[in-house]
Design a protein around this motif. Sequence first.
Motif, PDB file in Angstrom:
ATOM      1  N   ILE A  85     -27.309  14.474 -12.509  1.00 31.89           N
ATOM      2  CA  ILE A  85     -28.653  14.186 -13.015  1.00 31.89           C
ATOM      3  C   ILE A  85     -28.903  14.958 -14.310  1.00 31.89           C
ATOM      4  CG2 ILE A  85     -31.127  14.482 -12.578  1.00 31.89           C
ATOM      5  CD1 ILE A  85     -30.553  13.942  -9.624  1.00 31.89           C
ATOM      6  N   GLY A  86     -28.581  16.237 -14.292  1.00 27.16           N
ATOM      7  CA  GLY A  86     -28.788  17.043 -15.493  1.00 27.16           C
ATOM      8  C   GLY A  86     -27.958  16.549 -16.664  1.00 27.16           C
ATOM      9  N   GLY A  87     -26.705  16.213 -16.399  1.00 24.75           N
ATOM     10  CA  GLY A  87     -25.839  15.701 -17.461  1.00 24.75           C
ATOM     11  C   GLY A  87     -26.320  14.370 -18.008  1.00 24.75           C
ATOM     12  N   VAL A 139     -33.441  21.116 -14.826  1.00 26.92           N
ATOM     13  CA  VAL A 139     -32.685  20.653 -13.650  1.00 26.92           C
ATOM     14  C   VAL A 139     -31.399  21.458 -13.485  1.00 26.92           C
ATOM     15  CG1 VAL A 139     -31.315  18.728 -12.750  1.00 26.92           C
ATOM     16  CG2 VAL A 139     -33.641  18.319 -13.576  1.00 26.92           C
ATOM     17  N   LEU A 140     -30.656  21.642 -14.571  1.00 24.22           N
ATOM     18  CA  LEU A 140     -29.384  22.367 -14.470  1.00 24.22           C
ATOM     19  C   LEU A 140     -29.597  23.857 -14.220  1.00 24.22           C
ATOM     20  CD1 LEU A 140     -27.358  20.584 -17.286  1.00 24.22           C
ATOM     21  CD2 LEU A 140     -26.881  20.517 -14.834  1.00 24.22           C
ATOM     22  N   TRP A 141     -30.602  24.443 -14.841  1.00 26.14           N
ATOM     23  CA  TRP A 141     -30.859  25.872 -14.650  1.00 26.14           C
ATOM     24  C   TRP A 141     -31.285  26.154 -13.208  1.00 26.14           C
ATOM     25  CZ3 TRP A 141     -34.967  29.115 -17.831  1.00 26.14           C
ATOM     26  CH2 TRP A 141     -34.768  30.481 -17.545  1.00 26.14           C
ATOM     27  N   VAL A 142     -32.210  25.354 -12.710  1.00 26.16           N
ATOM     28  CA  VAL A 142     -32.727  25.576 -11.350  1.00 26.16           C
ATOM     29  C   VAL A 142     -31.715  25.130 -10.298  1.00 26.16           C
ATOM     30  CG1 VAL A 142     -34.525  24.912  -9.709  1.00 26.16           C
ATOM     31  CG2 VAL A 142     -35.128  25.408 -12.092  1.00 26.16           C
ATOM     32  N   GLY A 143     -31.076  23.975 -10.538  1.00 24.97           N
ATOM     33  CA  GLY A 143     -30.204  23.409  -9.517  1.00 24.97           C
ATOM     34  C   GLY A 143     -28.782  23.918  -9.549  1.00 24.97           C
ATOM     35  N   ALA A 144     -28.328  24.399 -10.708  1.00 24.66           N
ATOM     36  CA  ALA A 144     -26.955  24.904 -10.822  1.00 24.66           C
ATOM     37  C   ALA A 144     -26.990  26.346 -11.314  1.00 24.66           C
ATOM     38  CB  ALA A 144     -26.134  24.022 -11.765  1.00 24.66           C
ATOM     39  N   ASN A 145     -26.961  26.549 -12.639  1.00 23.68           N
ATOM     40  CA  ASN A 145     -27.050  27.895 -13.197  1.00 23.68           C
ATOM     41  C   ASN A 145     -27.386  27.802 -14.684  1.00 23.68           C
ATOM     42  OD1 ASN A 145     -24.412  27.505 -14.576  1.00 23.68           O
ATOM     43  ND2 ASN A 145     -23.613  27.639 -12.475  1.00 23.68           N
ATOM     44  N   LEU A 146     -27.712  28.947 -15.267  1.00 18.47           N
ATOM     45  CA  LEU A 146     -28.129  28.977 -16.662  1.00 18.47           C
ATOM     46  C   LEU A 146     -26.996  28.580 -17.600  1.00 18.47           C
ATOM     47  CD1 LEU A 146     -30.266  29.631 -18.791  1.00 18.47           C
ATOM     48  CD2 LEU A 146     -29.554  32.039 -18.675  1.00 18.47           C
TER      49      LEU A 146
END
Length: 317
Positions: free
Chosen positions: A72-74, A128-135
């Motif tokens: 989703i983030g990508g 989305v990527l920061w919260v769901g994966a990492n910074l």
Amino acid sequence: MAVGSRPLVPSRLAPGGVAAHAPRRRPTSVLGAYIALTKPRIIELLLITTIPTMVLAQQGWPPTRLVIVTLIGGTLAAGGANAINMYVDRDIDALMERTRNRPLVVGLIEPRNALIFAVALEIAAFVVLWVGANLLSAVLAFSAAAFYVGIYTLWLKRTSRQNIVIGGAAGAVPVLVGWSAVQNSLGWEPLILFVVMFLWTPPHFWALAVKYADDYSAADVPMLPSVAPMADVVRQMVLYTVGLVIGTLVLWPVAGLGLIYGITAIVLGVIFIWGTLALGKNPTAAASMRLFGYSITYVTVLFGAMMLDVFVEHGLS
């Protein structure tokens, strides 16, 4: 286009071409126009490299939630960058057969609204990527979008025949995003994959540009096939393709991959090199589009073989 600099290439798609990159039909709704702004078929290709890279990083199937979040983030990051690209290029898009039906050209969306939409997608992607994966994955995805817009779209595309060579680095970043989403760090494996995708981009895109060389000439965009003799174009394509194949073979021992990946990389690479050389002997629109189509098959099968190899070596877990 310099007269006599290269063999004539028909300006319309010959039988056997890749329909995905034929002139688009005009969107029929505002919703469809906003979707078209993101260039979804290009996003599909970027995501094809992301999931297998995540599998390699995990040495198995990563947490499904993480895969979904990363995709989703990508998608949001790439879609936002593509929309900004259309916003900036709406003037030259109107001059090119392949892009003349894009939403901003035909007036389905106001340029200001398209830009707001694009920026919103980039902000959403980062969150989305920061919260769901990492910074780290969020920063990498944002940096790819910024590079694509700032370096390729705003600078190199209209000024340098090396535009897609340097600008194509943005399209190689999804492997870094996929790896970092799993590992929260980088290593030799994702860096080699980045180089592989970086080297793949020029022969992939130039094969398409051979068919649309007249389009780029009309828009005064110095894409290599529109400003250089065909022999020079093919020579450059061969060099990048050979480098690409070498990169895929370097990955074999570095990533600890097995025969499934190794044999696939060799066979696919030989076919790619042969196809590029064959284009030099038969520089037609149909031949260039066949090579372009194969380049997509190449990266899809290569990354699929990498993922399958991991599953076989480490179990389907």
